[in-house]
Design a protein around this motif. Structure first.
Motif, PDB file in Angstrom:
ATOM      1  N   ASN A   1       0.832  -1.195   0.000  1.00 63.69           N
ATOM      2  CA  ASN A   1       0.000   0.000   0.000  1.00 63.69           C
ATOM      3  C   ASN A   1       0.871   1.251   0.000  1.00 63.69           C
ATOM      4  OD1 ASN A   1      -2.423  -1.506   0.146  1.00 63.69           O
ATOM      5  ND2 ASN A   1      -2.137  -1.755   2.348  1.00 63.69           N
ATOM      6  N   VAL A   2       0.493   2.192  -0.833  1.00 64.13           N
ATOM      7  CA  VAL A   2       1.217   3.462  -0.951  1.00 64.13           C
ATOM      8  C   VAL A   2       0.215   4.607  -0.820  1.00 64.13           C
ATOM      9  CG1 VAL A   2       2.515   4.951  -2.537  1.00 64.13           C
ATOM     10  CG2 VAL A   2       3.062   2.522  -2.389  1.00 64.13           C
ATOM     11  N   GLU A   3       0.550   5.567   0.009  1.00 66.39           N
ATOM     12  CA  GLU A   3      -0.259   6.787   0.134  1.00 66.39           C
ATOM     13  C   GLU A   3       0.673   7.979   0.032  1.00 66.39           C
ATOM     14  OE1 GLU A   3      -2.654   6.813   3.691  1.00 66.39           O
ATOM     15  OE2 GLU A   3      -3.292   4.741   3.358  1.00 66.39           O
ATOM     16  N   ASN A   4       0.265   8.951  -0.745  1.00 68.36           N
ATOM     17  CA  ASN A   4       1.075  10.158  -0.934  1.00 68.36           C
ATOM     18  C   ASN A   4       2.511   9.812  -1.330  1.00 68.36           C
ATOM     19  OD1 ASN A   4      -1.122  11.824  -0.212  1.00 68.36           O
ATOM     20  ND2 ASN A   4      -0.667  11.476   1.953  1.00 68.36           N
ATOM     21  N   GLU A   5       2.641   8.809  -2.228  1.00 72.07           N
ATOM     22  CA  GLU A   5       3.935   8.365  -2.748  1.00 72.07           C
ATOM     23  C   GLU A   5       4.849   7.826  -1.657  1.00 72.07           C
ATOM     24  OE1 GLU A   5       5.635  11.343  -5.287  1.00 72.07           O
ATOM     25  OE2 GLU A   5       3.802  11.585  -6.438  1.00 72.07           O
ATOM     26  N   GLN A   6       4.254   7.295  -0.597  1.00 72.34           N
ATOM     27  CA  GLN A   6       5.022   6.695   0.491  1.00 72.34           C
ATOM     28  C   GLN A   6       4.469   5.301   0.772  1.00 72.34           C
ATOM     29  OE1 GLN A   6       7.174   8.983   3.115  1.00 72.34           O
ATOM     30  NE2 GLN A   6       7.556   9.576   1.001  1.00 72.34           N
ATOM     31  N   VAL A   7       5.380   4.322   0.891  1.00 69.95           N
ATOM     32  CA  VAL A   7       4.960   2.983   1.306  1.00 69.95           C
ATOM     33  C   VAL A   7       4.410   3.078   2.718  1.00 69.95           C
ATOM     34  CG1 VAL A   7       5.771   0.671   1.906  1.00 69.95           C
ATOM     35  CG2 VAL A   7       6.609   1.780  -0.167  1.00 69.95           C
ATOM     36  N   THR A   8       3.239   2.486   2.923  1.00 72.23           N
ATOM     37  CA  THR A   8       2.639   2.531   4.261  1.00 72.23           C
ATOM     38  C   THR A   8       2.596   1.138   4.897  1.00 72.23           C
ATOM     39  OG1 THR A   8       0.432   2.359   3.280  1.00 72.23           O
ATOM     40  CG2 THR A   8       1.265   4.591   3.776  1.00 72.23           C
ATOM     41  N   THR A   9       1.827   0.261   4.312  1.00 74.54           N
ATOM     42  CA  THR A   9       1.638  -1.069   4.905  1.00 74.54           C
ATOM     43  C   THR A   9       1.650  -2.127   3.808  1.00 74.54           C
ATOM     44  OG1 THR A   9      -0.743  -0.738   4.706  1.00 74.54           O
ATOM     45  CG2 THR A   9       0.244  -0.237   6.852  1.00 74.54           C
ATOM     46  N   PHE A  10       1.660  -3.382   4.242  1.00 76.92           N
ATOM     47  CA  PHE A  10       1.493  -4.501   3.312  1.00 76.92           C
ATOM     48  C   PHE A  10       0.041  -4.965   3.386  1.00 76.92           C
ATOM     49  CE2 PHE A  10       5.928  -4.546   4.579  1.00 76.92           C
ATOM     50  CZ  PHE A  10       6.565  -4.619   3.353  1.00 76.92           C
ATOM     51  N   ASN A  11      -0.528  -5.266   2.259  1.00 73.66           N
ATOM     52  CA  ASN A  11      -1.884  -5.805   2.233  1.00 73.66           C
ATOM     53  C   ASN A  11      -1.778  -7.321   2.376  1.00 73.66           C
ATOM     54  OD1 ASN A  11      -4.378  -6.833   1.620  1.00 73.66           O
ATOM     55  ND2 ASN A  11      -4.817  -5.333   0.036  1.00 73.66           N
ATOM     56  N   LEU A  12      -1.895  -7.788   3.608  1.00 69.54           N
ATOM     57  CA  LEU A  12      -1.689  -9.215   3.872  1.00 69.54           C
ATOM     58  C   LEU A  12      -2.852 -10.076   3.396  1.00 69.54           C
ATOM     59  CD1 LEU A  12       0.087  -9.033   7.349  1.00 69.54           C
ATOM     60  CD2 LEU A  12       1.099  -9.278   5.065  1.00 69.54           C
ATOM     61  N   ASP A  13      -3.943  -9.466   2.966  1.00 70.08           N
ATOM     62  CA  ASP A  13      -5.005 -10.257   2.332  1.00 70.08           C
ATOM     63  C   ASP A  13      -4.545 -10.782   0.976  1.00 70.08           C
ATOM     64  OD1 ASP A  13      -6.809  -9.986   4.359  1.00 70.08           O
ATOM     65  OD2 ASP A  13      -7.970  -8.397   3.404  1.00 70.08           O
ATOM     66  N   HIS A  14      -3.567 -10.096   0.378  1.00 70.40           N
ATOM     67  CA  HIS A  14      -3.142 -10.482  -0.975  1.00 70.40           C
ATOM     68  C   HIS A  14      -1.655 -10.831  -1.063  1.00 70.40           C
ATOM     69  CE1 HIS A  14      -7.008  -9.680  -2.787  1.00 70.40           C
ATOM     70  NE2 HIS A  14      -7.073  -8.597  -2.050  1.00 70.40           N
ATOM     71  N   CYS A  15      -0.860 -10.473  -0.058  1.00 73.41           N
ATOM     72  CA  CYS A  15       0.566 -10.839  -0.070  1.00 73.41           C
ATOM     73  C   CYS A  15       0.699 -12.347   0.058  1.00 73.41           C
ATOM     74  CB  CYS A  15       1.281 -10.147   1.096  1.00 73.41           C
ATOM     75  SG  CYS A  15       2.953 -10.788   1.388  1.00 73.41           S
ATOM     76  N   LYS A  16       1.427 -12.950  -0.882  1.00 75.40           N
ATOM     77  CA  LYS A  16       1.619 -14.400  -0.846  1.00 75.40           C
ATOM     78  C   LYS A  16       2.951 -14.785  -0.220  1.00 75.40           C
ATOM     79  CE  LYS A  16      -1.308 -15.183  -4.869  1.00 75.40           C
ATOM     80  NZ  LYS A  16      -1.372 -13.820  -5.425  1.00 75.40           N
ATOM     81  N   GLY A  17       3.716 -13.805   0.236  1.00 72.01           N
ATOM     82  CA  GLY A  17       4.969 -14.110   0.931  1.00 72.01           C
ATOM     83  C   GLY A  17       6.082 -14.547   0.010  1.00 72.01           C
ATOM     84  N   CYS A  18       6.080 -14.069  -1.223  1.00 75.69           N
ATOM     85  CA  CYS A  18       7.083 -14.528  -2.191  1.00 75.69           C
ATOM     86  C   CYS A  18       8.478 -13.991  -1.880  1.00 75.69           C
ATOM     87  CB  CYS A  18       6.672 -14.120  -3.601  1.00 75.69           C
ATOM     88  SG  CYS A  18       6.655 -12.325  -3.872  1.00 75.69           S
ATOM     89  N   GLY A  19       8.564 -12.852  -1.209  1.00 77.68           N
ATOM     90  CA  GLY A  19       9.866 -12.286  -0.850  1.00 77.68           C
ATOM     91  C   GLY A  19      10.509 -11.438  -1.926  1.00 77.68           C
ATOM     92  N   VAL A  20       9.805 -11.204  -3.017  1.00 80.10           N
ATOM     93  CA  VAL A  20      10.370 -10.376  -4.091  1.00 80.10           C
ATOM     94  C   VAL A  20      10.687  -8.976  -3.572  1.00 80.10           C
ATOM     95  CG1 VAL A  20       9.810  -9.232  -6.272  1.00 80.10           C
ATOM     96  CG2 VAL A  20       9.342 -11.664  -5.984  1.00 80.10           C
ATOM     97  N   CYS A  21       9.789  -8.415  -2.777  1.00 81.57           N
ATOM     98  CA  CYS A  21      10.012  -7.056  -2.252  1.00 81.57           C
ATOM     99  C   CYS A  21      11.291  -7.007  -1.425  1.00 81.57           C
ATOM    100  CB  CYS A  21       8.807  -6.603  -1.435  1.00 81.57           C
ATOM    101  SG  CYS A  21       8.341  -7.740  -0.101  1.00 81.57           S
ATOM    102  N   ALA A  22      11.512  -8.016  -0.593  1.00 77.60           N
ATOM    103  CA  ALA A  22      12.713  -8.040   0.241  1.00 77.60           C
ATOM    104  C   ALA A  22      13.968  -8.204  -0.620  1.00 77.60           C
ATOM    105  CB  ALA A  22      12.620  -9.173   1.256  1.00 77.60           C
ATOM    106  N   ALA A  23      13.866  -9.009  -1.674  1.00 77.44           N
ATOM    107  CA  ALA A  23      15.022  -9.245  -2.540  1.00 77.44           C
ATOM    108  C   ALA A  23      15.379  -7.991  -3.337  1.00 77.44           C
ATOM    109  CB  ALA A  23      14.733 -10.407  -3.488  1.00 77.44           C
TER     110      ALA A  23
END
Ligand code: SF4
Ligand code: SF4
Length: 103
Positions: A60-82
């Motif tokens: 989730n991004v608000e005002n061009e800033q990352v805010t939270t992860f939408n855990l209803d849809h995050c599958k835990g792939c780890g791409v963001c961390a990589a």
């Protein structure tokens, strides 16, 4: 039984067609995740690369800033961390906050 030649155009089965685009947001798909991302606000420089690379639009991004992860849809792939150049995202096992799990 009538042959296929007698079918009207609207009676043909739809193949690989999504008649309601955007309907994936209505389905909770994060249920099989075994790890979830946790972001360090101190390390994050808000480059938004994680948002760009997430294959599930689960950041989730608000005002061009990352805010939270939408855990209803995050599958835990780890791409963001990589992809995070700041090592600001850590993947932690689901349930690790429970007593007796992962120490
Ligand atoms: S990729 Fe890393 S530094 Fe960039 S916005 Fe995401 S968490 Fe922050
Ligand atoms: S772990 Fe995967 S699905 Fe979840 S927020 Fe990161 S890139 Fe998106």
């Amino acid at each position: 039984m009538s042959g296929i030649g007698s079918w009207k155009a609207e009676e043909f089965p739809r193949g690989a067609v999504i008649p309601e685009s955007g309907n994936s947001r209505d389905y909770v798909t994060g249920g099989w995740r075994s790890e979830r991302p946790v972001r360090s606000e101190e390390k994050c420089n808000q480059c938004l690369l994680c948002f760009i690379f997430c294959p599930d639009s689960a950041i989730n991004v608000e005002n061009e800033q990352v805010t939270t992860f939408n855990l209803d849809h995050c599958k835990g792939c780890g791409v963001c961390a990589a992809e995070c150049p700041q090592d600001a995202i850590e993947m932690v096992p689901e349930g690790c906050e429970l007593p007796g799990v992962n120490g």
